[in-house]
Design a protein around this motif. Sequence first.
Motif, mmCIF file in Angstrom:
data_model
loop_
_atom_site.group_PDB
_atom_site.id
_atom_site.type_symbol
_atom_site.label_atom_id
_atom_site.label_comp_id
_atom_site.label_asym_id
_atom_site.label_seq_id
_atom_site.Cartn_x
_atom_site.Cartn_y
_atom_site.Cartn_z
ATOM 1 N N UNK A 99 6.604 -4.788 -8.520
ATOM 2 C CA UNK A 99 5.419 -5.024 -9.473
ATOM 3 C C UNK A 99 4.472 -5.534 -8.692
ATOM 4 N N UNK A 100 4.583 -6.547 -7.703
ATOM 5 C CA UNK A 100 3.717 -7.287 -6.949
ATOM 6 C C UNK A 100 2.960 -6.286 -6.104
ATOM 7 N N UNK A 101 3.900 -5.372 -5.628
ATOM 8 C CA UNK A 101 3.149 -4.427 -4.557
ATOM 9 C C UNK A 101 2.043 -3.208 -5.255
ATOM 10 N N UNK A 102 2.514 -3.292 -6.601
ATOM 11 C CA UNK A 102 1.703 -2.350 -7.291
ATOM 12 C C UNK A 102 0.251 -3.022 -7.711
ATOM 13 N N UNK A 103 0.519 -4.116 -7.812
ATOM 14 C CA UNK A 103 -0.714 -5.069 -8.041
ATOM 15 C C UNK A 103 -1.495 -5.163 -6.737
ATOM 16 N N UNK A 104 -1.012 -5.421 -5.894
ATOM 17 C CA UNK A 104 -1.893 -5.796 -4.785
ATOM 18 C C UNK A 104 -2.432 -4.366 -4.199
ATOM 19 N N UNK A 105 -1.694 -3.183 -4.650
ATOM 20 C CA UNK A 105 -2.294 -1.926 -4.106
ATOM 21 C C UNK A 105 -3.477 -1.569 -5.130
ATOM 22 N N UNK A 106 -3.543 -2.163 -6.210
ATOM 23 C CA UNK A 106 -4.531 -2.087 -7.237
ATOM 24 C C UNK A 106 -5.739 -2.979 -7.094
ATOM 25 N N UNK A 107 -5.260 -3.956 -6.275
ATOM 26 C CA UNK A 107 -6.432 -5.153 -6.275
ATOM 27 C C UNK A 107 -7.299 -4.980 -5.405
ATOM 28 N N UNK A 108 -8.663 -4.783 -5.849
ATOM 29 C CA UNK A 108 -9.986 -4.696 -4.778
ATOM 30 C C UNK A 108 -10.996 -5.405 -5.393
ATOM 31 N N UNK A 109 -11.345 -6.512 -4.346
ATOM 32 C CA UNK A 109 -12.173 -7.303 -4.724
ATOM 33 C C UNK A 109 -13.815 -7.152 -3.963
ATOM 34 N N UNK A 110 -13.505 -6.433 -2.801
ATOM 35 C CA UNK A 110 -14.832 -6.378 -1.992
ATOM 36 C C UNK A 110 -14.291 -5.241 -1.128
ATOM 37 N N UNK A 111 -15.157 -5.158 -0.036
ATOM 38 C CA UNK A 111 -14.845 -3.963 0.814
ATOM 39 C C UNK A 111 -13.533 -4.135 1.924
ATOM 40 N N UNK A 112 -13.370 -5.361 2.076
ATOM 41 C CA UNK A 112 -12.398 -5.901 2.815
ATOM 42 C C UNK A 112 -10.985 -5.332 2.458
ATOM 43 N N UNK A 113 -10.895 -5.175 0.780
ATOM 44 C CA UNK A 113 -9.736 -4.639 0.385
ATOM 45 C C UNK A 113 -9.353 -3.192 0.577
#
Length: 249
Positions: free
Chosen positions: A126-140
């Motif tokens: 679940x954590x990996x899926x959230x991190x995979x979809x987490x994008x806050x700026x170009x660095x992500x």
Amino acid sequence: NTKYEAYNFSFPIYKSGYSVMITNPKEGSDLMFFAAPFHYIVWIMFAVTILVTALLVTLAEIVTFGSKANRQGLQGWLWYSLGKQLHFVAMVGSPKTWESRILVIGYGLVALVSMHLYTATLASKITNERLENQMNNKNDLVGKKVGAWADDVAYFRKYSIKAEPFPWEDPAHMKDLLDMLRHHEYQALILDTPAVMHYAATAPNCDLFPVGEPFDTFYVSIGFRAGAPEDLILNISASIVRLQSQRGA
């Protein structure tokens, strides 16, 4: 730059640059997601362990003589074994013989370890899926599947963003690119900031969003050839400022 020495420019019309656009996160549709932490063979082994434990406890209780034996039969001890694995109380009593008690203790340790492994693995997925979809700026965007116009792809490599090139030969290509984002063929798009703001504001289902601040920004102005009347440039600049002030720019 001598290229622009022969030109004069008005007050900036707007600030442009590049922006990141995303869509709604992909909704999980896998009804068997709860089983994902373990391979199907492991689940089969759990079922076999439950059955074998119930059978061995049943045999240990049946072959034991005396009034202390708890003879619930295979059905009763199968329910008891399942209850231990799923952490519910099976109202069949407790094993009475030492043999069956040792079996139940060993089985309980297996159930305890498997439950902790299941919880840890599921939380990790679940954590990996959230991190995979987490994008806050170009660095992500590093390591993500990103789409951009073909002419801009090489420019984004300095940020370690390996964007996939998309051709721009027809206005219909913009619709195709947005559809690919909506269908999660891309995790994000990098486009000109005005384009991102426009498509996010006009999305029919409000499913497109700009994230982060624009980067590599620059101002866009009206250019005039050298010798253009200075009053003309000043008047146009004053009109731009007035319009921006009225719109709250």
